[in-house]
Design a protein around this motif. Structure first.
Motif, PDB file in Angstrom:
ATOM      1  N   SER A 352       0.852  -1.195   0.000  1.00 54.30           N
ATOM      2  CA  SER A 352       0.000   0.000   0.000  1.00 54.30           C
ATOM      3  C   SER A 352       0.886   1.242   0.000  1.00 54.30           C
ATOM      4  N   ARG A 354       0.821   5.491   0.965  1.00 55.70           N
ATOM      5  CA  ARG A 354       0.114   6.592   1.626  1.00 55.70           C
ATOM      6  C   ARG A 354       0.818   7.916   1.317  1.00 55.70           C
ATOM      7  N   ASP A 367      -3.022   9.964  11.898  1.00 52.16           N
ATOM      8  CA  ASP A 367      -3.277   8.671  12.540  1.00 52.16           C
ATOM      9  C   ASP A 367      -1.954   7.916  12.590  1.00 52.16           C
ATOM     10  N   TRP A 368      -1.116   8.270  13.539  1.00 55.97           N
ATOM     11  CA  TRP A 368       0.233   7.710  13.618  1.00 55.97           C
ATOM     12  C   TRP A 368       0.257   6.199  13.827  1.00 55.97           C
ATOM     13  N   PRO A 369      -0.597   5.617  14.653  1.00 51.84           N
ATOM     14  CA  PRO A 369      -0.577   4.148  14.784  1.00 51.84           C
ATOM     15  C   PRO A 369      -0.798   3.450  13.442  1.00 51.84           C
ATOM     16  N   CYS A 370      -1.680   4.006  12.611  1.00 54.44           N
ATOM     17  CA  CYS A 370      -1.939   3.412  11.298  1.00 54.44           C
ATOM     18  C   CYS A 370      -0.743   3.607  10.376  1.00 54.44           C
ATOM     19  N   LEU A 371      -0.125   4.795  10.444  1.00 59.20           N
ATOM     20  CA  LEU A 371       1.025   5.086   9.583  1.00 59.20           C
ATOM     21  C   LEU A 371       2.240   4.245   9.969  1.00 59.20           C
ATOM     22  N   GLN A 373       2.324   1.145  10.655  1.00 60.75           N
ATOM     23  CA  GLN A 373       2.215  -0.252  10.258  1.00 60.75           C
ATOM     24  C   GLN A 373       3.278  -0.581   9.203  1.00 60.75           C
ATOM     25  N   GLN A 376       4.212  -0.970   3.982  1.00 60.77           N
ATOM     26  CA  GLN A 376       3.610   0.122   3.248  1.00 60.77           C
ATOM     27  C   GLN A 376       4.666   1.208   3.006  1.00 60.77           C
ATOM     28  N   HIS A 397       5.278   4.819  17.787  1.00 63.86           N
ATOM     29  CA  HIS A 397       4.118   3.958  17.539  1.00 63.86           C
ATOM     30  C   HIS A 397       4.509   2.627  16.915  1.00 63.86           C
TER      31      HIS A 397
END
Length: 466
Positions: A352, A354, A367-371, A373, A376, A397
């Motif tokens: 993915s 971003r 949304d740092w926890p999502c970033l 991951q 990606q 994170h």
């Protein structure tokens, strides 16, 4: 002028082609497309000629050329593999004052056949007078690529409107301005390209209903990341049509040099922490220029809809009732990564992608926890001044401190600079580059060492400018 350029009406007129080989086949196609009543004389015929004869598209004469075959002909083409026979045809045609073309012998021909760009009824011919046919072909290809396919329909439309325009506008200057508006109307062009007749008719009625001086519009054009050769053809077309160009500091001089020379240029450059022209004022400039009847190009680095505030500007234009359209551009993430040997996605490293703004509005947060991951690729626009915060938040994170990172300064331009390292070094690496710079975080950056040679300027030389 070595040759007088002339477009001949051959529809239904008798023409002769001597020869029926591969070269003659190409000439025959052009004559048939022009509607000529074609007679072909030859000893042997290719399969294409046999099919054309069987379908009644041309008449075949199997045998030797005879001068009497030229009787009542408007023009003749000699396309055999015999120079002697070709000259015999030419001399017989000359004696009868019939225009004759000889393949591969332009100096002995009474007319030559140019390279053709067919947007019927709009026709464009390119010729080198027989001196450099390959150059003429290359020029035709360049022009062919820049001219939209809908131009033929636009020319037909103009023909159907000529009398109405003449009756609607009394003086020639006003009529000329109206035609310019019609031919430069981007939304009308799009509706014609989509074969949307009701929409096309609505745009035409709108042009007639509004005073000429009130028919301005704005086109948001993506200028790409810097290299002018990355401009889309549509972007270049709009830049050449503009009355006014509103541009920012991310638009390179190389790109700006392609703007129409007599267009007014308004600089609204922004720099991190130093907005010389506030966004609200930029919006007002676009509205005011369009209200004066100007065709305004809002030239933005990269793509207008990717952190270029294009949506915000269109909202203002829509509220003011200003017509607008958008020409996408190659965004910095795509251009800079490609020129640096960094694929944005890869089955082994990133599934993915971003795209993230480095400075969101003050009342919002990422949304740092999502970033953080894995698997990606993160691309931060305008994030150089926030490099320390990006490093802190991602590692805090859970993103590995040894995750590869790259910072690309002045991407795709001759001044491009790429600095690579690990996430734990990001804030330090940020001191080695200047704005505008892009930050890429992810495993794909590790591929740069292997792939960078293939994306270098030496491996992608620029084509010779014609």
């Amino acid at each position: 002028m070595d040759y007088f350029p002339l477009f001949c009406q051959l529809k239904g007129r008798a023409c002769l082609l001597v020869g029926a080989g591969d070269v003659a086949e190409r000439k025959a196609r052009l004559l048939l497309d022009a509607g000529a009543a074609l007679t072909v004389v030859a000893l042997d015929f290719t399969d294409a000629f046999e099919r054309w004869a069987e379908s009644g598209q041309l008449q075949k004469i199997e045998g030797e050329f005879a001068a009497s075959q030229l009787d009542d002909k408007w023009l003749v083409i000699a396309a055999t593999d015999s120079d002697t026979l070709n000259m015999q045809v030419s001399e017989a045609a000359e004696a009868r004052r019939i225009f004759c073309n000889l393949v591969d012998a332009p100096e002995q021909a009474s007319f030559i056949m140019p390279s053709i760009i067919d947007r019927s009824p709009l026709m464009i011919a390119v010729s080198s007078g027989g001196n450099a046919p390959v150059l003429a072909r290359l020029m035709r290809e360049r022009l062919e690529a820049t001219l939209p396919l809908h131009l033929g329909r636009l020319a037909e439309l103009a023909g159907s409107l000529r009398q109405r325009v003449k009756q609607h506008y009394s003086d020639g200057m006003t009529r000329r301005r109206w035609w310019e508006k019609l031919f430069n109307h981007q939304r009308l062009a799009q509706s014609l390209a989509n074969n949307d007749i009701p929409q096309s008719e609505a745009f035409i009625e709108q042009l007639f209903a509004q005073p000429i001086e009130e028919q301005g519009e704005v086109v948001l054009v993506g200028a790409g990341p810097g290299d002018a050769s990355l401009l889309t053809l549509k972007a270049l077309q709009q830049m050449q049509l503009a009355d006014v160009v509103v541009y920012d500091r991310l638009v390179s001089d190389e790109v700006l040099n392609l703007v129409r020379r007599d267009a007014e240029r308004i600089f609204v450059g922004k720099q991190a922490g130093n907005h010389c022209v506030p966004q609200e004022q930029i919006n007002q400039i676009l509205v005011e220029q369009a209200q004066r009847g100007k065709r305004v190009v809002r030239l933005k680095g990269g793509d207008p809809f990717i952190f270029g505030r294009g949506g915000e500007e269109l909202e203002v234009l829509a509220e003011a009732g200003i017509g607008f359209s958008v020409v996408p551009g190659i965004t910095a993430a795509s251009g800079c990564s490609a020129y640096s040997g960094i694929p944005l996605t890869h089955r082994d490293h990133a599934q993915s992608l971003r795209l993230i703004t480095g400075h969101a509005k003050k009342d919002s947060s990422l949304d740092w926890p999502c970033l953080a991951q894995g698997k990606q690729t993160l691309v931060f626009y305008m994030g150089l001044s926030q490099a320390g915060e990006i490093q802190h938040q991602l590692t805090h994170h859970g993103l590995a401190v040894d995750t590869p990172v790259a910072l690309i300064e002045n991407g795709t331009t001759p001044a491009q600079k790429v600095v690579t390292g690990e996430l734990s070094q990001l804030s330090e690496l940020a001191t080695q580059v200047k704005s505008p710079s892009l930050i890429i975080v992810g495993g794909v950056v590790a591929l740069r060492e292997k792939l960078n040679w293939f994306s270098s300027a030496e491996a992608n030389p620029q084509p010779l400018a014609l």
